[in-house]
Design an enzyme around this catalytic site. Sequence first.
Site, PDB file in Angstrom:
ATOM      1  N   PHE A  11       0.818  -1.211   0.000  1.00 38.92           N
ATOM      2  CA  PHE A  11       0.000   0.000   0.000  1.00 38.92           C
ATOM      3  C   PHE A  11       0.862   1.276   0.000  1.00 38.92           C
ATOM      4  O   PHE A  11       0.743   2.126  -0.880  1.00 38.92           O
ATOM      5  CB  PHE A  11      -0.916  -0.061   1.227  1.00 38.92           C
ATOM      6  CG  PHE A  11      -1.822   1.110   1.418  1.00 38.92           C
ATOM      7  CD1 PHE A  11      -2.572   1.628   0.373  1.00 38.92           C
ATOM      8  CD2 PHE A  11      -1.959   1.679   2.675  1.00 38.92           C
ATOM      9  CE1 PHE A  11      -3.430   2.698   0.564  1.00 38.92           C
ATOM     10  CE2 PHE A  11      -2.811   2.750   2.885  1.00 38.92           C
ATOM     11  CZ  PHE A  11      -3.541   3.260   1.820  1.00 38.92           C
ATOM     12  N   VAL A  12       1.775   1.383   0.961  1.00 40.86           N
ATOM     13  CA  VAL A  12       2.612   2.582   1.071  1.00 40.86           C
ATOM     14  C   VAL A  12       3.693   2.603   0.005  1.00 40.86           C
ATOM     15  O   VAL A  12       3.949   3.631  -0.621  1.00 40.86           O
ATOM     16  CB  VAL A  12       3.242   2.677   2.472  1.00 40.86           C
ATOM     17  CG1 VAL A  12       4.184   3.876   2.560  1.00 40.86           C
ATOM     18  CG2 VAL A  12       2.161   2.791   3.543  1.00 40.86           C
ATOM     19  N   ALA A  52       7.063  -6.192   6.044  1.00 43.76           N
ATOM     20  CA  ALA A  52       6.768  -6.617   7.417  1.00 43.76           C
ATOM     21  C   ALA A  52       5.626  -7.616   7.423  1.00 43.76           C
ATOM     22  O   ALA A  52       4.829  -7.689   6.476  1.00 43.76           O
ATOM     23  CB  ALA A  52       6.399  -5.412   8.271  1.00 43.76           C
ATOM     24  N   TYR A 117       2.750  -8.587  17.155  1.00 44.28           N
ATOM     25  CA  TYR A 117       3.163  -7.649  16.103  1.00 44.28           C
ATOM     26  C   TYR A 117       3.907  -6.466  16.713  1.00 44.28           C
ATOM     27  O   TYR A 117       5.024  -6.128  16.307  1.00 44.28           O
ATOM     28  CB  TYR A 117       1.931  -7.184  15.326  1.00 44.28           C
ATOM     29  CG  TYR A 117       2.167  -6.046  14.367  1.00 44.28           C
ATOM     30  CD1 TYR A 117       3.162  -6.113  13.399  1.00 44.28           C
ATOM     31  CD2 TYR A 117       1.378  -4.892  14.420  1.00 44.28           C
ATOM     32  CE1 TYR A 117       3.369  -5.066  12.508  1.00 44.28           C
ATOM     33  CE2 TYR A 117       1.573  -3.843  13.538  1.00 44.28           C
ATOM     34  CZ  TYR A 117       2.569  -3.928  12.588  1.00 44.28           C
ATOM     35  OH  TYR A 117       2.773  -2.891  11.721  1.00 44.28           O
ATOM     36  N   ILE A 182      -2.142   8.572   3.396  1.00 46.82           N
ATOM     37  CA  ILE A 182      -0.944   8.021   2.756  1.00 46.82           C
ATOM     38  C   ILE A 182      -0.076   9.112   2.116  1.00 46.82           C
ATOM     39  O   ILE A 182       1.153   9.009   2.102  1.00 46.82           O
ATOM     40  CB  ILE A 182      -1.335   6.935   1.721  1.00 46.82           C
ATOM     41  CG1 ILE A 182      -0.100   6.135   1.315  1.00 46.82           C
ATOM     42  CG2 ILE A 182      -2.072   7.546   0.528  1.00 46.82           C
ATOM     43  CD1 ILE A 182      -0.416   4.885   0.542  1.00 46.82           C
TER      44      ILE A 182
END
Length: 291
Positions: A11-12, A52, A117, A182
């Site tokens: 996404f990023v 990640a 996480y 974003i």
Amino acid sequence: MKILITGSSGFVGSYFIDKYKNKYDIKTFSFRKDDINILDWKEIDVVFHLSALVHQMGGASTEEYERVNVTQTLQLAKKAKENGVKYFVFMSTVKVYGEETNSVYTENIICNPEDEYGKSKLKAELKLLKLENEDFKVSILRTPIIYGYGVKANIKALISLVNKIPILPFGKIENKRSMVYIGNICHLVDELVIQQKAGIFLASDDKPLSTTKFCELISKNLNKKIYLVKILFFESLLKLLKPSFHKRLYGSLEVDNTITREKLNLKNPYSVEEGIRLMIKKDKENITEYN
């Protein structure tokens, strides 16, 4: 300037590459597809590490979080340092602080992660900072929920609900949730790359939103008339049957990134309202996703 980005298809990463491809010479690396031992480090100035294992609704083992978020991160950072890279940007999370709370998280709050996480991300942060020296700077970027075109999971589900159901039991919810558009998070990364300052940085839009206000802004930009009502038993029932959903809808998670803004002389290019408008504007072209 040449930047190596991991997690570039996410996404990023996708947004950053599209936005800054004409400004930087961008190279990508995938732990799943590429061999780190034969990675060409020639002329790489900055590593932007996005790859990640994020929070998994279905759960993931402690070992898997350790392998992806800690071991791979340290492997990449050590290789970068050995090959003369000067600057390493690590995408972390506000989960290192803990969970929803009525307190406000800042850059200097003591971390107390509760899930695997968050624990793995904090462990990676601490190990990365131990690698720092005069020739290898590390920036830790902690983020709350990131939203924008292409967002998935909870925000996508909420947009779908607002699009399809005219009456929702989300009225008069007075929580405070910080998020970051974003475009704002990538602007922050761009500033980090330019200034190459080390330390802990915290991302956020200029103001938090309640769940009710967030739904109202979504409906406004979808041009959907919705009625947000308060049903007395709904919150207690949700808390009993779906505590994780209750936490996300009614819990507060607010951050104050004043220190980051002052350190970088940073101003967000997008307001919350603009971020939501831009997210919905693009998604409306593919609104079948939510039907």
